[in-house]
Design an enzyme around this catalytic site. Structure first.
Site, short mmCIF file in Angstrom:
data_model
loop_
_atom_site.label_atom_id
_atom_site.label_comp_id
_atom_site.label_asym_id
_atom_site.label_seq_id
_atom_site.Cartn_x
_atom_site.Cartn_y
_atom_site.Cartn_z
N ARG A 130 0.61 -4.38 12.34
CA ARG A 130 -0.16 -4.71 13.53
C ARG A 130 0.33 -6.06 14.04
O ARG A 130 0.58 -6.97 13.24
CB ARG A 130 -1.67 -4.82 13.21
CG ARG A 130 -2.35 -3.49 12.97
CD ARG A 130 -2.52 -2.69 14.26
NE ARG A 130 -3.19 -1.41 14.05
CZ ARG A 130 -2.58 -0.26 13.82
NH1 ARG A 130 -1.27 -0.20 13.77
NH2 ARG A 130 -3.28 0.85 13.68
N GLY A 175 0.85 -1.19 0.00
CA GLY A 175 0.00 0.00 0.00
C GLY A 175 0.89 1.23 0.00
O GLY A 175 2.04 1.19 -0.42
N HIS A 197 5.95 0.47 19.51
CA HIS A 197 4.99 1.03 18.53
C HIS A 197 5.25 2.52 18.28
O HIS A 197 4.42 3.37 18.63
CB HIS A 197 3.54 0.80 18.99
CG HIS A 197 2.55 0.94 17.88
ND1 HIS A 197 1.36 0.26 17.84
CD2 HIS A 197 2.56 1.70 16.75
CE1 HIS A 197 0.69 0.59 16.75
NE2 HIS A 197 1.40 1.47 16.06
N GLY A 245 6.31 3.74 15.09
CA GLY A 245 6.43 3.98 13.65
C GLY A 245 6.17 5.42 13.22
O GLY A 245 6.95 6.01 12.48
N GLU A 296 -0.62 -5.00 22.88
CA GLU A 296 0.13 -3.82 23.36
C GLU A 296 -0.58 -3.17 24.54
O GLU A 296 -1.80 -3.14 24.56
CB GLU A 296 0.25 -2.82 22.20
CG GLU A 296 1.10 -3.36 21.08
CD GLU A 296 1.08 -2.47 19.84
OE1 GLU A 296 0.54 -1.35 19.92
OE2 GLU A 296 1.58 -2.90 18.82
C1 8YV Z 1 -0.27 5.11 15.92
C2 8YV Z 1 -0.56 3.57 13.93
O1 8YV Z 1 0.59 4.58 16.86
O2 8YV Z 1 -1.30 4.97 12.21
C3 8YV Z 1 -1.38 3.88 12.74
O3 8YV Z 1 -2.11 2.99 12.28
O4 8YV Z 1 -0.44 2.46 14.31
C4 8YV Z 1 0.19 4.64 14.60
O5 8YV Z 1 0.45 5.70 13.78
C5 8YV Z 1 -1.62 4.85 16.45
O6 8YV Z 1 -2.61 4.95 15.52
C6 8YV Z 1 -1.87 5.79 17.60
O7 8YV Z 1 -3.15 5.75 18.03
#
Ligand code: 8YV
Length: 321
Positions: A232, A153, A279, A281, A261
């Site tokens: 994930r 993606g 986590h 990223g 998590e």
């Molecule tokens: C965030 C994420 O840690 O964008 C996502 O899907 O996993 C991360 O950017 C998360 O959404 C924070 O709530």
């Protein structure tokens, strides 16, 4: 104009809380003394929900919010939101794509390099004062590897573009081949794992991908294989991964995400041939601020009657009168 009531399930990025409170009437479910009583009394007035991946939005919660129009979610992944229930209720769901693509791709490359060249382990070796006694052992290499990307993606493509510069072979698996990329497509994940010695997981979470990186895929990746996951934790059979790492079925892993998590299995923490991140990223100051702005911009655009800016495909929306 009557106030517009927005519900937040948990504390969010401070900029989001400030901006929502400045424009709307903000309610926090995590700070009310009795959430059930709050939902019974105020739930019907709530028109917008602002949330993040840590707070699930399920059918039961949606049913308590009959006047809800929009769920504005912080993050690109929205597997904790029941989009089918939202769609059935006529609720639009928005996420925060694009603004985090490069940040997550950068982190994925960092995690891959850290894993293959054992950068955190070498740092620990130096800090522990071992260098004067012994040089750090030689590490595996990225050279000559084929990197298989699960999920080409937006973020997968950004990772592939970076990998182009590293001079490694790139292959991918996803629902369908993509005509505009030069990388080798594998119609099955098992086939991709067999052809790769790095498996980089970037596909969305959810029922379709739950546990798809299983014992057979890890076996196919092989004893020189590295698993890197920035998507994930739910995509990986974590118990099978632990067994594969313990048995040497694969060489190592770099993990930014986990099944439960912030709980990380102690067996993973105990291993020195894995690199573990909490986590992070998208977790830079700038990118998280941009994600927060997009959450707020979606709410503002919706309640200004301009429609959502970044709706997810599962919840087609129709502008309300
Ligand atoms: C965030 C994420 O840690 O964008 C996502 O899907 O996993 C991360 O950017 C998360 O959404 C924070 O709530």
């Amino acid at each position: 104009m009557p106030p517009i009531d927005i519900l937040m399930l948990k504390a969010m990025h401070p900029d989001v809380m400030d901006a929502v409170a400045a424009r709307f009437t903000l309610h926090r479910l995590d700070t009310v003394p009795d959430p059930q009583a709050f939902l019974a009394e105020t739930g019907p007035r709530i028109r917008g929900l602002a949330t993040g991946a840590q707070a699930p939005v399920d059918r039961a919660l949606l049913a308590r919010l009959p006047g809800l129009e929009i769920v504005a979610s912080f993050g690109v992944g929205y597997d904790t939101i029941d989009t089918a229930a939202a769609a059935a209720q006529g609720v639009v769901v928005t996420n925060t794509p694009d603004v985090l693509t490069d940040e997550v791709a950068d982190l994925a490359l960092g995690l891959l390099l850290a894993t293959v060249r054992q950068i955190p382990q070498a740092d620990r070796h130096l800090r522990a004062g071992h260098w004067p006694q012994r040089t750090y052992p030689l590490t595996p290499t990225l050279r000559g590897r084929t990197v298989g990307i699960l999920g080409l993606g937006r973020i997968g493509r950004a990772i592939a573009r970076r990998l182009d510069g590293f001079g490694v072979a790139i292959a991918y698996h996803g629902r369908r081949p993509q005509a505009d990329v030069p990388y080798a497509y594998h119609p099955t994940l098992l086939g991709l794992a067999e052809a790769s010695d790095v498996l980089l997981v970037v596909a969305p979470g959810g029922p379709e991908t739950h546990g798809i990186v299983d014992a057979a895929v890890l076996e196919a990746l092989g004893p020189q294989g590295l698993l890197v996951n920035v998507a994930r934790g739910s995509l990986i059979d974590e118990a099978a991964l632990i067994r594969a790492l313990q048995a040497g079925t694969i060489l190592g892993a770099g993990l930014d995400v986990f099944a439960r998590e912030p709980h990380v299995p102690p067996a993973l923490v105990a291993m020195d041939h894995v690199v573990l991140l909490p986590h992070v990223g998208s977790a830079s100051v700038e990118t998280r601020a941009a994600m927060g702005r997009l959450v707020v911009d979606n709410l503002v655009a919706w309640f200004d009657g301009r429609g959502p800016l970044t709706p997810v495909p599962e919840t087609p929306w129709t502008a309300r009168a």
